[in-house]
Design a protein around this motif. Structure first.
Motif, PDB file in Angstrom:
ATOM      1  N   LYS A  67       0.838  -1.197   0.000  1.00 26.55           N
ATOM      2  CA  LYS A  67       0.000   0.000   0.000  1.00 26.55           C
ATOM      3  C   LYS A  67       0.877   1.252   0.000  1.00 26.55           C
ATOM      4  O   LYS A  67       1.823   1.356   0.763  1.00 26.55           O
ATOM      5  CB  LYS A  67      -0.917  -0.021   1.223  1.00 26.55           C
ATOM      6  CG  LYS A  67      -2.126   0.881   1.107  1.00 26.55           C
ATOM      7  CD  LYS A  67      -3.094   0.625   2.264  1.00 26.55           C
ATOM      8  CE  LYS A  67      -3.710  -0.752   2.203  1.00 26.55           C
ATOM      9  NZ  LYS A  67      -4.719  -0.968   3.258  1.00 26.55           N
ATOM     10  N   GLY A  68       0.547   2.176  -0.894  1.00 27.09           N
ATOM     11  CA  GLY A  68       1.328   3.400  -1.007  1.00 27.09           C
ATOM     12  C   GLY A  68       2.486   3.303  -1.978  1.00 27.09           C
ATOM     13  O   GLY A  68       3.083   4.317  -2.352  1.00 27.09           O
ATOM     14  N   ARG A  69       2.828   2.088  -2.399  1.00 26.21           N
ATOM     15  CA  ARG A  69       3.934   1.897  -3.345  1.00 26.21           C
ATOM     16  C   ARG A  69       3.455   1.351  -4.689  1.00 26.21           C
ATOM     17  O   ARG A  69       4.045   1.665  -5.726  1.00 26.21           O
ATOM     18  CB  ARG A  69       4.974   0.931  -2.762  1.00 26.21           C
ATOM     19  CG  ARG A  69       5.596   1.404  -1.462  1.00 26.21           C
ATOM     20  CD  ARG A  69       6.746   0.495  -1.041  1.00 26.21           C
ATOM     21  NE  ARG A  69       6.321  -0.875  -0.754  1.00 26.21           N
ATOM     22  CZ  ARG A  69       6.784  -1.949  -1.370  1.00 26.21           C
ATOM     23  NH1 ARG A  69       7.697  -1.832  -2.312  1.00 26.21           N
ATOM     24  NH2 ARG A  69       6.356  -3.163  -1.038  1.00 26.21           N
ATOM     25  N   PHE A  70       2.426   0.521  -4.653  1.00 25.40           N
ATOM     26  CA  PHE A  70       1.910  -0.103  -5.870  1.00 25.40           C
ATOM     27  C   PHE A  70       0.551   0.509  -6.226  1.00 25.40           C
ATOM     28  O   PHE A  70      -0.228   0.878  -5.348  1.00 25.40           O
ATOM     29  CB  PHE A  70       1.714  -1.603  -5.678  1.00 25.40           C
ATOM     30  CG  PHE A  70       2.991  -2.402  -5.545  1.00 25.40           C
ATOM     31  CD1 PHE A  70       4.218  -1.798  -5.373  1.00 25.40           C
ATOM     32  CD2 PHE A  70       2.934  -3.788  -5.598  1.00 25.40           C
ATOM     33  CE1 PHE A  70       5.381  -2.544  -5.241  1.00 25.40           C
ATOM     34  CE2 PHE A  70       4.084  -4.549  -5.477  1.00 25.40           C
ATOM     35  CZ  PHE A  70       5.303  -3.931  -5.295  1.00 25.40           C
ATOM     36  N   THR A  71       0.288   0.577  -7.527  1.00 23.37           N
ATOM     37  CA  THR A  71      -0.997   1.067  -8.008  1.00 23.37           C
ATOM     38  C   THR A  71      -1.505   0.138  -9.102  1.00 23.37           C
ATOM     39  O   THR A  71      -0.798  -0.120 -10.077  1.00 23.37           O
ATOM     40  CB  THR A  71      -0.881   2.489  -8.568  1.00 23.37           C
ATOM     41  OG1 THR A  71      -0.370   3.367  -7.552  1.00 23.37           O
ATOM     42  CG2 THR A  71      -2.246   2.994  -9.022  1.00 23.37           C
ATOM     43  N   ILE A  72      -2.734  -0.338  -8.932  1.00 24.41           N
ATOM     44  CA  ILE A  72      -3.354  -1.175  -9.952  1.00 24.41           C
ATOM     45  C   ILE A  72      -4.326  -0.319 -10.755  1.00 24.41           C
ATOM     46  O   ILE A  72      -4.996   0.558 -10.203  1.00 24.41           O
ATOM     47  CB  ILE A  72      -4.080  -2.388  -9.325  1.00 24.41           C
ATOM     48  CG1 ILE A  72      -4.545  -3.356 -10.408  1.00 24.41           C
ATOM     49  CG2 ILE A  72      -5.232  -1.952  -8.432  1.00 24.41           C
ATOM     50  CD1 ILE A  72      -5.075  -4.687  -9.859  1.00 24.41           C
ATOM     51  N   SER A  73      -4.356  -0.571 -12.052  1.00 24.73           N
ATOM     52  CA  SER A  73      -5.283   0.153 -12.912  1.00 24.73           C
ATOM     53  C   SER A  73      -5.824  -0.809 -13.964  1.00 24.73           C
ATOM     54  O   SER A  73      -5.223  -1.853 -14.229  1.00 24.73           O
ATOM     55  CB  SER A  73      -4.593   1.343 -13.578  1.00 24.73           C
ATOM     56  OG  SER A  73      -3.493   0.912 -14.364  1.00 24.73           O
ATOM     57  N   ARG A  74      -6.948  -0.429 -14.558  1.00 21.02           N
ATOM     58  CA  ARG A  74      -7.597  -1.311 -15.523  1.00 21.02           C
ATOM     59  C   ARG A  74      -8.143  -0.480 -16.666  1.00 21.02           C
ATOM     60  O   ARG A  74      -8.701   0.598 -16.449  1.00 21.02           O
ATOM     61  CB  ARG A  74      -8.732  -2.067 -14.826  1.00 21.02           C
ATOM     62  CG  ARG A  74      -9.479  -3.062 -15.695  1.00 21.02           C
ATOM     63  CD  ARG A  74     -10.552  -3.752 -14.853  1.00 21.02           C
ATOM     64  NE  ARG A  74     -11.395  -4.622 -15.668  1.00 21.02           N
ATOM     65  CZ  ARG A  74     -12.453  -5.278 -15.210  1.00 21.02           C
ATOM     66  NH1 ARG A  74     -12.810  -5.158 -13.949  1.00 21.02           N
ATOM     67  NH2 ARG A  74     -13.164  -6.042 -16.010  1.00 21.02           N
ATOM     68  N   ASP A  75      -7.970  -0.986 -17.861  1.00 26.81           N
ATOM     69  CA  ASP A  75      -8.530  -0.356 -19.054  1.00 26.81           C
ATOM     70  C   ASP A  75      -9.527  -1.344 -19.647  1.00 26.81           C
ATOM     71  O   ASP A  75      -9.138  -2.346 -20.245  1.00 26.81           O
ATOM     72  CB  ASP A  75      -7.413  -0.018 -20.049  1.00 26.81           C
ATOM     73  CG  ASP A  75      -7.929   0.785 -21.224  1.00 26.81           C
ATOM     74  OD1 ASP A  75      -9.075   0.534 -21.675  1.00 26.81           O
ATOM     75  OD2 ASP A  75      -7.199   1.653 -21.714  1.00 26.81           O
ATOM     76  N   ASN A  76     -10.817  -1.074 -19.445  1.00 30.80           N
ATOM     77  CA  ASN A  76     -11.846  -2.016 -19.879  1.00 30.80           C
ATOM     78  C   ASN A  76     -11.984  -2.069 -21.395  1.00 30.80           C
ATOM     79  O   ASN A  76     -12.492  -3.055 -21.934  1.00 30.80           O
ATOM     80  CB  ASN A  76     -13.179  -1.648 -19.238  1.00 30.80           C
ATOM     81  CG  ASN A  76     -13.171  -1.888 -17.742  1.00 30.80           C
ATOM     82  OD1 ASN A  76     -12.570  -2.839 -17.261  1.00 30.80           O
ATOM     83  ND2 ASN A  76     -13.818  -1.011 -17.000  1.00 30.80           N
ATOM     84  N   PHE A  77     -11.533  -1.042 -22.080  1.00 29.94           N
ATOM     85  CA  PHE A  77     -11.608  -1.049 -23.544  1.00 29.94           C
ATOM     86  C   PHE A  77     -10.486  -1.887 -24.142  1.00 29.94           C
ATOM     87  O   PHE A  77     -10.685  -2.608 -25.116  1.00 29.94           O
ATOM     88  CB  PHE A  77     -11.566   0.377 -24.084  1.00 29.94           C
ATOM     89  CG  PHE A  77     -12.782   1.181 -23.732  1.00 29.94           C
ATOM     90  CD1 PHE A  77     -12.756   2.100 -22.706  1.00 29.94           C
ATOM     91  CD2 PHE A  77     -13.980   0.990 -24.415  1.00 29.94           C
ATOM     92  CE1 PHE A  77     -13.880   2.831 -22.373  1.00 29.94           C
ATOM     93  CE2 PHE A  77     -15.108   1.715 -24.093  1.00 29.94           C
ATOM     94  CZ  PHE A  77     -15.064   2.632 -23.058  1.00 29.94           C
ATOM     95  N   LYS A  78      -9.313  -1.771 -23.546  1.00 29.69           N
ATOM     96  CA  LYS A  78      -8.167  -2.533 -24.028  1.00 29.69           C
ATOM     97  C   LYS A  78      -8.085  -3.907 -23.368  1.00 29.69           C
ATOM     98  O   LYS A  78      -7.267  -4.736 -23.769  1.00 29.69           O
ATOM     99  CB  LYS A  78      -6.873  -1.768 -23.755  1.00 29.69           C
ATOM    100  CG  LYS A  78      -6.756  -0.462 -24.525  1.00 29.69           C
ATOM    101  CD  LYS A  78      -5.427   0.211 -24.213  1.00 29.69           C
ATOM    102  CE  LYS A  78      -5.277   1.503 -24.986  1.00 29.69           C
ATOM    103  NZ  LYS A  78      -3.989   2.189 -24.669  1.00 29.69           N
ATOM    104  N   ASN A  79      -8.918  -4.126 -22.342  1.00 29.03           N
ATOM    105  CA  ASN A  79      -8.884  -5.390 -21.592  1.00 29.03           C
ATOM    106  C   ASN A  79      -7.512  -5.648 -21.000  1.00 29.03           C
ATOM    107  O   ASN A  79      -6.930  -6.742 -21.152  1.00 29.03           O
ATOM    108  CB  ASN A  79      -9.313  -6.565 -22.493  1.00 29.03           C
ATOM    109  CG  ASN A  79     -10.761  -6.451 -22.906  1.00 29.03           C
ATOM    110  OD1 ASN A  79     -11.631  -6.197 -22.083  1.00 29.03           O
ATOM    111  ND2 ASN A  79     -11.013  -6.614 -24.195  1.00 29.03           N
ATOM    112  N   THR A  80      -6.993  -4.658 -20.327  1.00 31.76           N
ATOM    113  CA  THR A  80      -5.697  -4.795 -19.670  1.00 31.76           C
ATOM    114  C   THR A  80      -5.808  -4.387 -18.207  1.00 31.76           C
ATOM    115  O   THR A  80      -6.698  -3.623 -17.822  1.00 31.76           O
ATOM    116  CB  THR A  80      -4.629  -3.921 -20.348  1.00 31.76           C
ATOM    117  OG1 THR A  80      -5.043  -2.549 -20.306  1.00 31.76           O
ATOM    118  CG2 THR A  80      -4.396  -4.346 -21.793  1.00 31.76           C
ATOM    119  N   ALA A  81      -4.907  -4.892 -17.424  1.00 32.00           N
ATOM    120  CA  ALA A  81      -4.788  -4.499 -16.019  1.00 32.00           C
ATOM    121  C   ALA A  81      -3.300  -4.340 -15.734  1.00 32.00           C
ATOM    122  O   ALA A  81      -2.532  -5.289 -15.942  1.00 32.00           O
ATOM    123  CB  ALA A  81      -5.403  -5.528 -15.091  1.00 32.00           C
TER     124      ALA A  81
END
Length: 119
Positions: A67-81
């Motif tokens: 927590k505070g060091r890693f960030t998760i993100s998601r692009d539902n159009f590109k189907n990536t995380a």
């Protein structure tokens, strides 16, 4: 069926950064949430970060250790995380796996990508 392919692992020094990417293909419209797990030698696989979406709102959770060091993100159009990892520590060394869960409760895993943090 959902297929997951991870990329972006490698060797980095302590304090460095890496960005992991997971590309989903197949029945991606069924994906309810995605996550990153990791497994260090001799240890159990553990959840690192999780992301789910409700409409346009993303909900993220993180393991205390990242927590505070890693960030998760998601692009539902590109189907990536993606998993942006900053301030890496030797204890972050592990094989990182992408995970996807569908609306039907099925889980899928990628083949894993090695992250090594040198001290």
């Amino acid at each position: 069926q959902v297929q997951l392919v991870e990329s972006g692992g490698g060797l980095v020094q302590t304090g460095g950064s890496l960005r992991l990417s997971c590309a989903a293909s197949g029945s991606t419209f069924n994906i309810r949430s995605m996550a990153w797990y990791r497994q260090a030698p001799g240890k159990r696989r553990e959840l690192v970060a999780h992301i789910s979406s409700s409409g346009s709102i993303d909900y993220m959770t993180y393991a205390t250790a990242v927590k505070g060091r890693f960030t998760i993100s998601r692009d539902n159009f590109k189907n990536t995380a993606d998993l942006q990892m900053n301030s890496l520590k030797p204890e972050d060394t592990a094989v990182y796996y992408c995970n996807a869960e569908t609306d039907q409760g099925a889980e899928y895993w990628g083949q894993g990508t090695q992250v090594t943090v040198s001290s």
